[in-house]
Design a protein around this motif. Structure first.
Motif, PDB file in Angstrom:
ATOM      1  N   LEU A  45       4.558   9.853  10.508  1.00  0.00           N
ATOM      2  CA  LEU A  45       3.933   8.750   9.764  1.00  0.00           C
ATOM      3  C   LEU A  45       4.988   7.761   9.279  1.00  0.00           C
ATOM      4  O   LEU A  45       4.806   6.547   9.371  1.00  0.00           O
ATOM      5  N   ASN A  46       6.082   8.289   8.774  1.00  0.00           N
ATOM      6  CA  ASN A  46       7.146   7.430   8.272  1.00  0.00           C
ATOM      7  C   ASN A  46       7.795   6.646   9.413  1.00  0.00           C
ATOM      8  O   ASN A  46       8.052   5.448   9.290  1.00  0.00           O
ATOM      9  N   LYS A  55       1.873   1.409  -1.190  1.00  0.00           N
ATOM     10  CA  LYS A  55       1.497   0.783   0.072  1.00  0.00           C
ATOM     11  C   LYS A  55       2.125   1.519   1.240  1.00  0.00           C
ATOM     12  O   LYS A  55       3.071   2.292   1.064  1.00  0.00           O
ATOM     13  N   ARG A  56       1.576   1.241   2.403  1.00  0.00           N
ATOM     14  CA  ARG A  56       2.168   1.757   3.636  1.00  0.00           C
ATOM     15  C   ARG A  56       3.265   0.789   4.050  1.00  0.00           C
ATOM     16  O   ARG A  56       3.038  -0.412   4.168  1.00  0.00           O
ATOM     17  N   LYS A  75       7.751   0.790   5.578  1.00  0.00           N
ATOM     18  CA  LYS A  75       8.918   1.521   6.073  1.00  0.00           C
ATOM     19  C   LYS A  75      10.150   0.795   5.520  1.00  0.00           C
ATOM     20  O   LYS A  75      10.758  -0.022   6.214  1.00  0.00           O
ATOM     21  N   LYS A 107      -2.138   8.072  -0.256  1.00  0.00           N
ATOM     22  CA  LYS A 107      -2.021   7.156  -1.390  1.00  0.00           C
ATOM     23  C   LYS A 107      -2.100   7.935  -2.704  1.00  0.00           C
ATOM     24  O   LYS A 107      -1.368   7.670  -3.637  1.00  0.00           O
ATOM     25  N   MET A 138       3.554   4.226   8.753  1.00  0.00           N
ATOM     26  CA  MET A 138       2.219   4.529   8.244  1.00  0.00           C
ATOM     27  C   MET A 138       2.234   5.440   7.019  1.00  0.00           C
ATOM     28  O   MET A 138       1.192   5.753   6.471  1.00  0.00           O
ATOM     29  N   ALA A 139       3.417   5.858   6.582  1.00  0.00           N
ATOM     30  CA  ALA A 139       3.518   6.680   5.378  1.00  0.00           C
ATOM     31  C   ALA A 139       3.357   5.781   4.152  1.00  0.00           C
ATOM     32  O   ALA A 139       3.611   4.585   4.202  1.00  0.00           O
ATOM     33  N   TYR A 140       2.931   6.377   3.060  1.00  0.00           N
ATOM     34  CA  TYR A 140       2.792   5.643   1.809  1.00  0.00           C
ATOM     35  C   TYR A 140       4.089   5.723   1.012  1.00  0.00           C
ATOM     36  O   TYR A 140       4.760   6.757   0.995  1.00  0.00           O
TER      37      TYR A 140
END
Length: 87
Positions: free
Chosen positions: A5-6, A60-61, A63, A33, A10-12
Motif C-alpha cells: 500500500l505504501n 490522507k493517502r 507517499k 484511516k 495508497m497507505a494512510y
C-alpha cells in the motif's frame, strides 16, 4: 500488505502541520484511516508537550518523500525527536 500500500501511495499517513515552528510532520504508514486517526492522538500530545502551536492534522493517502519538512529553517528550534511508529 502495508508495504505494498505504501509503495503504491495508497497507505494512510497523518500529516501534522504546525504554525510554530513552521513544520510539516508525516507519521505512518497505516493501513486504514481509522488507524491513522487513532495514532495521531499520541503524536499531537507529544508536539503540544514540546511547545508546538497552531497544530492541524490531516489524515490522507500519500507517499511522503520526507517525514519532516521545515518551512523556515532560520526559525527552527529543535524538538526532541518524536518516534515514528511503523508496522
Amino acid at each position: 500488505m502495508l508495504k505494498m500500500l505504501n509503495f503504491l501511495g495508497m497507505a494512510y499517513w497523518a500529516e501534522i502541520i504546525t504554525e510554530s515552528p513552521q513544520c510539516t510532520y508525516y507519521f505512518g504508514p497505516f493501513s486504514s484511516k481509522q488507524e491513522a486517526d487513532e495514532a495521531s492522538t499520541g503524536y499531537l500530545e507529544d508536539l503540544h508537550n514540546e511547545g508546538a502551536q497552531g497544530v492541524n492534522v490531516i489524515v490522507k493517502r500519500c507517499k511522503p518523500s520526507n517525514l519532516t519538512v521545515f518551512d523556515d529553517m532560520e526559525d527552527y528550534k529543535p524538538f526532541s525527536q518524536v518516534p515514528s511508529l511503523s508496522h
